[in-house]
Design a protein around this motif. Sequence first.
Motif, PDB file in Angstrom:
ATOM      1  N   UNK B   1       1.064  -1.331   0.061  1.00 35.82           N
ATOM      2  CA  UNK B   1      -0.187  -0.194   0.024  1.00 35.82           C
ATOM      3  C   UNK B   1       0.755   1.059   0.150  1.00 35.82           C
ATOM      4  N   UNK B   2       2.292   1.515   0.613  1.00 35.83           N
ATOM      5  CA  UNK B   2       2.864   2.375   0.928  1.00 35.83           C
ATOM      6  C   UNK B   2       3.805   2.910  -0.245  1.00 35.83           C
ATOM      7  N   UNK B   3       3.590   1.292  -0.872  1.00 35.40           N
ATOM      8  CA  UNK B   3       4.780   1.465  -2.393  1.00 35.40           C
ATOM      9  C   UNK B   3       3.689   2.774  -3.050  1.00 35.40           C
ATOM     10  N   UNK B   4       2.129   1.950  -2.793  1.00 40.44           N
ATOM     11  CA  UNK B   4       1.135   2.274  -4.473  1.00 40.44           C
ATOM     12  C   UNK B   4       0.933   3.498  -4.309  1.00 40.44           C
ATOM     13  N   UNK B   5       0.827   4.020  -2.938  1.00 39.33           N
ATOM     14  CA  UNK B   5       1.066   5.068  -2.412  1.00 39.33           C
ATOM     15  C   UNK B   5       2.023   6.414  -3.295  1.00 39.33           C
ATOM     16  N   UNK B  15      -1.164  14.371  -5.974  1.00 38.47           N
ATOM     17  CA  UNK B  15      -1.429  14.305  -4.190  1.00 38.47           C
ATOM     18  C   UNK B  15      -2.266  13.641  -3.322  1.00 38.47           C
ATOM     19  N   UNK B  16      -1.886  12.380  -3.223  1.00 41.57           N
ATOM     20  CA  UNK B  16      -3.118  11.765  -2.746  1.00 41.57           C
ATOM     21  C   UNK B  16      -3.196  11.614  -1.164  1.00 41.57           C
ATOM     22  N   UNK B  17      -4.336  11.503  -0.618  1.00 47.75           N
ATOM     23  CA  UNK B  17      -4.744  11.005   0.929  1.00 47.75           C
ATOM     24  C   UNK B  17      -4.947   9.841   0.598  1.00 47.75           C
ATOM     25  N   UNK B  18      -4.513   8.676   2.018  1.00 44.18           N
ATOM     26  CA  UNK B  18      -5.135   7.222   1.800  1.00 44.18           C
ATOM     27  C   UNK B  18      -6.276   7.860   3.108  1.00 44.18           C
ATOM     28  N   UNK B  19      -6.704   6.051   3.089  1.00 44.97           N
ATOM     29  CA  UNK B  19      -7.846   6.427   4.411  1.00 44.97           C
ATOM     30  C   UNK B  19      -7.943   4.117   4.055  1.00 44.97           C
ATOM     31  N   UNK B  20      -7.340   4.130   5.746  1.00 46.26           N
ATOM     32  CA  UNK B  20      -8.152   2.506   6.175  1.00 46.26           C
ATOM     33  C   UNK B  20      -8.765   2.450   6.686  1.00 46.26           C
ATOM     34  N   UNK B  21     -10.203   1.506   6.152  1.00 54.13           N
ATOM     35  CA  UNK B  21     -10.968   1.323   6.240  1.00 54.13           C
ATOM     36  C   UNK B  21     -11.345   0.555   8.207  1.00 54.13           C
ATOM     37  N   UNK B  22     -11.715   1.573   9.221  1.00 53.86           N
ATOM     38  CA  UNK B  22     -11.909   0.677  10.642  1.00 53.86           C
ATOM     39  C   UNK B  22     -12.733  -0.319  10.399  1.00 53.86           C
ATOM     40  N   UNK B  23     -12.680  -1.218  11.702  1.00 57.46           N
ATOM     41  CA  UNK B  23     -13.720  -2.708  12.077  1.00 57.46           C
ATOM     42  C   UNK B  23     -14.609  -2.133  11.582  1.00 57.46           C
ATOM     43  N   UNK B  24     -15.215  -1.005  12.419  1.00 62.12           N
ATOM     44  CA  UNK B  24     -16.502  -0.691  13.020  1.00 62.12           C
ATOM     45  C   UNK B  24     -17.295  -0.300  11.390  1.00 62.12           C
ATOM     46  N   UNK B  66      -2.716   3.772 -16.801  1.00 58.21           N
ATOM     47  CA  UNK B  66      -1.357   3.400 -17.519  1.00 58.21           C
ATOM     48  C   UNK B  66      -0.483   3.142 -16.978  1.00 58.21           C
ATOM     49  N   UNK B  67      -0.321   3.410 -15.357  1.00 60.07           N
ATOM     50  CA  UNK B  67       0.994   3.153 -14.449  1.00 60.07           C
ATOM     51  C   UNK B  67       0.054   1.111 -14.295  1.00 60.07           C
ATOM     52  N   UNK B  68      -0.835   1.364 -13.922  1.00 58.93           N
ATOM     53  CA  UNK B  68      -1.753   0.663 -13.127  1.00 58.93           C
ATOM     54  C   UNK B  68      -2.607  -0.288 -13.747  1.00 58.93           C
ATOM     55  N   UNK B  69      -1.897  -1.279 -15.183  1.00 59.44           N
ATOM     56  CA  UNK B  69      -3.089  -1.431 -16.562  1.00 59.44           C
ATOM     57  C   UNK B  69      -4.896  -2.245 -15.995  1.00 59.44           C
ATOM     58  N   UNK B  70      -4.472  -3.182 -14.694  1.00 59.57           N
ATOM     59  CA  UNK B  70      -4.809  -3.720 -14.464  1.00 59.57           C
ATOM     60  C   UNK B  70      -6.182  -3.168 -13.935  1.00 59.57           C
ATOM     61  N   UNK B  90     -10.471   0.487  -9.288  1.00 63.44           N
ATOM     62  CA  UNK B  90      -9.993  -0.191  -8.092  1.00 63.44           C
ATOM     63  C   UNK B  90      -8.585  -1.360  -9.343  1.00 63.44           C
ATOM     64  N   UNK B  91      -7.553  -1.493  -7.938  1.00 64.45           N
ATOM     65  CA  UNK B  91      -6.259  -1.767  -8.379  1.00 64.45           C
ATOM     66  C   UNK B  91      -6.127  -2.758  -7.481  1.00 64.45           C
ATOM     67  N   UNK B  92      -5.533  -3.605  -8.206  1.00 60.07           N
ATOM     68  CA  UNK B  92      -5.021  -4.530  -7.289  1.00 60.07           C
ATOM     69  C   UNK B  92      -3.806  -4.651  -6.605  1.00 60.07           C
ATOM     70  N   UNK B  93      -3.775  -4.344  -5.179  1.00 64.34           N
ATOM     71  CA  UNK B  93      -1.986  -3.873  -4.717  1.00 64.34           C
ATOM     72  C   UNK B  93      -1.826  -5.034  -3.730  1.00 64.34           C
TER      73      UNK B  93
END
Lengths: 77, 222
Positions: B1-5, B15-24, B66-70, B90-93
């Motif tokens: 994920x860190x590499x993807x970002x 300049x992206x920001x990321x979010x991890x869904x919480x259990x809730x 182009x960077x993530x063809x899938x 939706x990118x497979x990482x």
Amino acid sequence: MKHFLVTYDRAAGKLLTFREFEDFERNDALQESFRLERTHRDNPDVEVVLLGAESRRALEKTHSRYFKAPDELAKAI
Amino acid sequence: MATFEGVLREHLSLSVTSRLKTVGTILDKLRREKTRLSTMQDIAGVRYVEEMTLSQQDLVVAKIVKAFPSARVVDRRIHSSYGYRAVHLVVDVDGCPVEVQVRTHLQNSWAQIAEAIADRVGRGLRYGDIPTGSEQFAEGLAEWSDQIAAWEVSANELDSLEAALAGGPPSSEDTPEAAEAYEAMRGYSLQERDRLERAQRDFTFAMLALVLIVTTAQGQET
């Protein structure tokens, strides 16, 4: 990159806590987010979220709802 | 994920920001959509917001593809979800699906306001499960989503026209008709820019009125 741990009261529209972690502190940030989730699990109004960004300013752009009141969001259109 | 970002930030200059869904929130979504964890696409998510036209938004999406063809592109500008508009990929990482949200400033403003309103009147507002007594808010948000969509189409066309006009008037070797057409197009572009500025003020005012109604009603309840 930094990690930002946010707790936000949805009903009140209020940022409760905002904590910044360095990139190497990612695991600490995760552990703390799990702890906060457990703390607030009985209160569905409290949202715990772990965000990643270069700066708080970047987050204020993409996740402005945590930082601005609804009327401020509308005025910023 | 860190590499993807890192690829998005450093190689694509986004300049992206990321979010991890919480259990809730994961549990909420599993209950709401009766889906399985293995098919959930946004456990980890990345968001990019910029003041840009629809064509520029398309270019950002193309750059990511182009960077993530899938990558699978879900254009929610065409198929909006209860007024929500954006382009998602939706990118497979490393075997996990990661959702990338690409939003214009206006699309993001609408989404942030809709979410803030839903926080107050009921989260179901975001998924078409309109809380009783909140119909006017759902209608208002849908109406202004349509207005913003139309505005963005017009602004995109105007941007192309202004780019074409930026080349300057026809040369003296061209026909008088060409000069006349240029002046007509220039006049139209100025009028259209003025119209769009007024329209933007209108929906700023309308959205402000909507949130004030919500917050005032909420204040009276408490």
